[in-house]
Write an enzyme that holds these catalytic residues in place. Structure first.
Site, PDB file in Angstrom:
ATOM      1  N   ILE A  41       0.825  -1.214   0.000  1.00 50.58           N
ATOM      2  CA  ILE A  41       0.000   0.000   0.000  1.00 50.58           C
ATOM      3  C   ILE A  41       0.860   1.265   0.000  1.00 50.58           C
ATOM      4  CG2 ILE A  41      -0.261   0.008   2.526  1.00 50.58           C
ATOM      5  CD1 ILE A  41      -3.148   1.031   2.084  1.00 50.58           C
ATOM      6  N   ASP A  78      -3.459  -1.166  -2.945  1.00 54.32           N
ATOM      7  CA  ASP A  78      -4.165  -1.463  -1.696  1.00 54.32           C
ATOM      8  C   ASP A  78      -4.976  -2.750  -1.904  1.00 54.32           C
ATOM      9  OD1 ASP A  78      -5.909  -1.487   0.484  1.00 54.32           O
ATOM     10  OD2 ASP A  78      -6.245   0.680   0.437  1.00 54.32           O
ATOM     11  N   TYR A 176      -8.803  -8.344  14.524  1.00 58.24           N
ATOM     12  CA  TYR A 176      -7.610  -9.105  14.109  1.00 58.24           C
ATOM     13  C   TYR A 176      -7.892 -10.605  14.214  1.00 58.24           C
ATOM     14  CZ  TYR A 176      -2.681 -10.173  13.345  1.00 58.24           C
ATOM     15  OH  TYR A 176      -1.500 -10.648  12.819  1.00 58.24           O
ATOM     16  N   VAL A 209       6.402 -11.998  15.647  1.00 57.26           N
ATOM     17  CA  VAL A 209       7.625 -11.730  14.878  1.00 57.26           C
ATOM     18  C   VAL A 209       7.910 -10.237  15.081  1.00 57.26           C
ATOM     19  CG1 VAL A 209       8.692 -11.794  12.589  1.00 57.26           C
ATOM     20  CG2 VAL A 209       6.880 -13.438  13.149  1.00 57.26           C
ATOM     21  N   THR A 211       8.434  -7.403  13.873  1.00 55.76           N
ATOM     22  CA  THR A 211       8.403  -6.458  12.750  1.00 55.76           C
ATOM     23  C   THR A 211       7.794  -5.142  13.245  1.00 55.76           C
ATOM     24  OG1 THR A 211       6.197  -7.162  12.120  1.00 55.76           O
ATOM     25  CG2 THR A 211       8.043  -8.349  11.102  1.00 55.76           C
TER      26      THR A 211
HETATM   27  N1  NAD Z   1       4.492  -9.596  13.286  1.00 57.70           N
HETATM   28  C1  NAD Z   1       3.781 -10.522  13.935  1.00 57.70           C
HETATM   29  O1  NAD Z   1       3.959 -10.727  15.150  1.00 57.70           O
HETATM   30  C2  NAD Z   1       2.796 -11.373  13.184  1.00 57.70           C
HETATM   31  C3  NAD Z   1       2.349 -12.557  13.789  1.00 57.70           C
HETATM   32  C4  NAD Z   1       1.439 -13.358  13.102  1.00 57.70           C
HETATM   33  C5  NAD Z   1       0.992 -12.987  11.859  1.00 57.70           C
HETATM   34  N2  NAD Z   1       1.438 -11.817  11.301  1.00 57.70           N
HETATM   35  C6  NAD Z   1       0.962 -11.477   9.963  1.00 57.70           C
HETATM   36  O2  NAD Z   1       2.056 -11.510   9.078  1.00 57.70           O
HETATM   37  C7  NAD Z   1       1.790 -10.643   7.956  1.00 57.70           C
HETATM   38  C8  NAD Z   1       2.986  -9.734   7.719  1.00 57.70           C
HETATM   39  O3  NAD Z   1       3.118  -8.847   8.815  1.00 57.70           O
HETATM   40  P1  NAD Z   1       4.518  -8.241   9.308  1.00 57.70           P
HETATM   41  O4  NAD Z   1       4.777  -8.761  10.657  1.00 57.70           O
HETATM   42  O5  NAD Z   1       5.549  -8.425   8.259  1.00 57.70           O
HETATM   43  O6  NAD Z   1       4.124  -6.673   9.473  1.00 57.70           O
HETATM   44  P2  NAD Z   1       4.520  -5.367   8.623  1.00 57.70           P
HETATM   45  O7  NAD Z   1       3.627  -4.297   9.126  1.00 57.70           O
HETATM   46  O8  NAD Z   1       5.979  -5.154   8.702  1.00 57.70           O
HETATM   47  O9  NAD Z   1       4.186  -5.765   7.117  1.00 57.70           O
HETATM   48  C9  NAD Z   1       2.883  -5.718   6.594  1.00 57.70           C
HETATM   49  C10 NAD Z   1       2.932  -5.017   5.244  1.00 57.70           C
HETATM   50  O10 NAD Z   1       1.597  -5.028   4.702  1.00 57.70           O
HETATM   51  C11 NAD Z   1       1.400  -3.764   4.100  1.00 57.70           C
HETATM   52  N3  NAD Z   1      -0.044  -3.481   4.024  1.00 57.70           N
HETATM   53  C12 NAD Z   1      -0.871  -3.157   5.043  1.00 57.70           C
HETATM   54  N4  NAD Z   1      -2.097  -2.896   4.582  1.00 57.70           N
HETATM   55  C13 NAD Z   1      -2.043  -3.069   3.237  1.00 57.70           C
HETATM   56  C14 NAD Z   1      -3.017  -2.938   2.213  1.00 57.70           C
HETATM   57  N5  NAD Z   1      -4.278  -2.553   2.481  1.00 57.70           N
HETATM   58  N6  NAD Z   1      -2.642  -3.194   0.935  1.00 57.70           N
HETATM   59  C15 NAD Z   1      -1.364  -3.558   0.656  1.00 57.70           C
HETATM   60  N7  NAD Z   1      -0.402  -3.674   1.590  1.00 57.70           N
HETATM   61  C16 NAD Z   1      -0.743  -3.436   2.879  1.00 57.70           C
HETATM   62  C17 NAD Z   1       2.126  -2.790   5.001  1.00 57.70           C
HETATM   63  O11 NAD Z   1       2.396  -1.544   4.346  1.00 57.70           O
HETATM   64  C18 NAD Z   1       3.389  -3.559   5.360  1.00 57.70           C
HETATM   65  O12 NAD Z   1       4.441  -3.305   4.461  1.00 57.70           O
HETATM   66  C19 NAD Z   1       0.493  -9.909   8.318  1.00 57.70           C
HETATM   67  O13 NAD Z   1      -0.605 -10.529   7.666  1.00 57.70           O
HETATM   68  C20 NAD Z   1       0.386 -10.100   9.817  1.00 57.70           C
HETATM   69  O14 NAD Z   1      -0.940  -9.998  10.275  1.00 57.70           O
HETATM   70  C21 NAD Z   1       2.323 -11.006  11.934  1.00 57.70           C
END
Ligand code: NAD
Length: 275
Positions: A41, A78, A176, A209, A211
């Protein structure tokens, strides 16, 4: 380089690829020869209490993929907008062909200390994490069927897609958990439709994770307000996983190793779910 080119000739469509886990998936799939369409996005969503990925982040993903010898196209878009996905799919088809691999990874988590607008937080979370996943799969699966050469779709859920631990009644936490459970529903509903076409679809359920999604002050405030959060630790003595741990699970599912695996909810969670 020096890695086995197990994904040579394959094309991977990865959402949320500007940073974090999505970037790691892009680099690791490219390292094995897949050409990458990276969508993000690169703009803020108002209810999200931390900065989302930026164009500079997406450029960094491009640089890292090229560093490992990969080919990549980065598209700003998006996942809530079917037109944005359609445009990215079109770019992918023109440059590389129909994607063989889809990693629906884009997501938000708006848990915070004080929630100003629970309704909007809930709706935005469902729109990105659930509707966005549906939009992605819905745009690409028919192309895979039409092409007739199979495929592998990986939906990134969460441990919150398998249980509701830590729920506090807020719009963000409920949204969530609901969205991440919903992703399992999408996978299970589509599995039987896709299987006769040798298209596999699975979910991955990561534990925490570190992030940008979780490593920020408002998430710390949320934990401070939720003593239950203290019970959320992993069973194995690791506080958090690394993005590469999730990328390895993606690789397992999309490479030949996963060729007979479909309809699976795969926790990569250091025992969090089973605890
Ligand atoms: N970090 C954690 O602890 C964790 C744990 C379990 C699952 N997850 C899942 O893992 C996936 C990746 O998350 P992450 O930890 O890398 O976080 P992150 O925030 O670093 O990465 C998520 C990315 O998705 C993009 N994004 C958000 N909304 C968007 C949209 N509407 N259209 C296009 N892109 C969009 C963001 O700009 C970002 O770059 C997510 O689905 C998250 O829910 C994360």
């Amino acid at each position: 380089m020096g890695q086995e080119q197990s994904l040579a000739g394959k094309v991977a469509f990865i959402t949320g690829a500007a940073r974090g886990q999505g970037r790691s998936h892009a680099v690791e799939l490219a390292r094995r020869g897949a050409r990458i369409l990276a969508l993000d996005i690169c703009e803020q969503i108002e209810t999200v209490p931390y900065g989302l990925g930026t164009s500079a982040d997406l450029e960094q993903t491009v640089a890292e993929v090229r560093e490992v010898g990969g080919e990549i196209i980065a598209v700003q878009g998006d996942v809530r907008e079917p037109a944005d996905i359609a445009a990215a799919v079109e770019r992918c088809r023109e440059a590389f062909g129909v994607p063989d691999i889809v990693v629906a990874n884009a997501g938000i988590n708006s848990q915070r200390g004080e929630e100003p607008d629970p309704h909007s937080a809930f709706v935005d979370t469902i729109m990105v994490n659930l509707v966005g996943v549906w939009n992605t799969v819905h745009a690409i699966a028919p192309l895979l069927i039409e092409r007739g050469e199979g495929g592998s779709i990986v939906l990134i859920s969460s441990t919150q897609g398998l249980n509701g631990r830590g729920g506090d009644g807020s719009g963000a936490a409920t949204g969530y958990t609901a969205s991440k459970h919903g992703v399992v529903g999408i996978m299970r509903s589509l599995m039987g439709w896709l299987a006769p076409h040798s298209i596999r679809i699975n979910t991955i359920h990561p534990a925490g994770v570190p992030t940008a999604m979780v490593a920020h002050e408002e998430m710390m405030n949320w934990f401070a307000n939720n003593p239950e959060g203290g019970n959320m630790g992993n069973a194995l003595p690791v506080p958090m996983l690394d993005p590469i741990d999730i990328s390895r699970a993606v690789l397992y599912l999309v490479e030949d190793s996963g060729r007979h695996v479909t309809g699976v909810t795969l926790p990569v969670d250091a025992g969090f779910t089973a605890k």
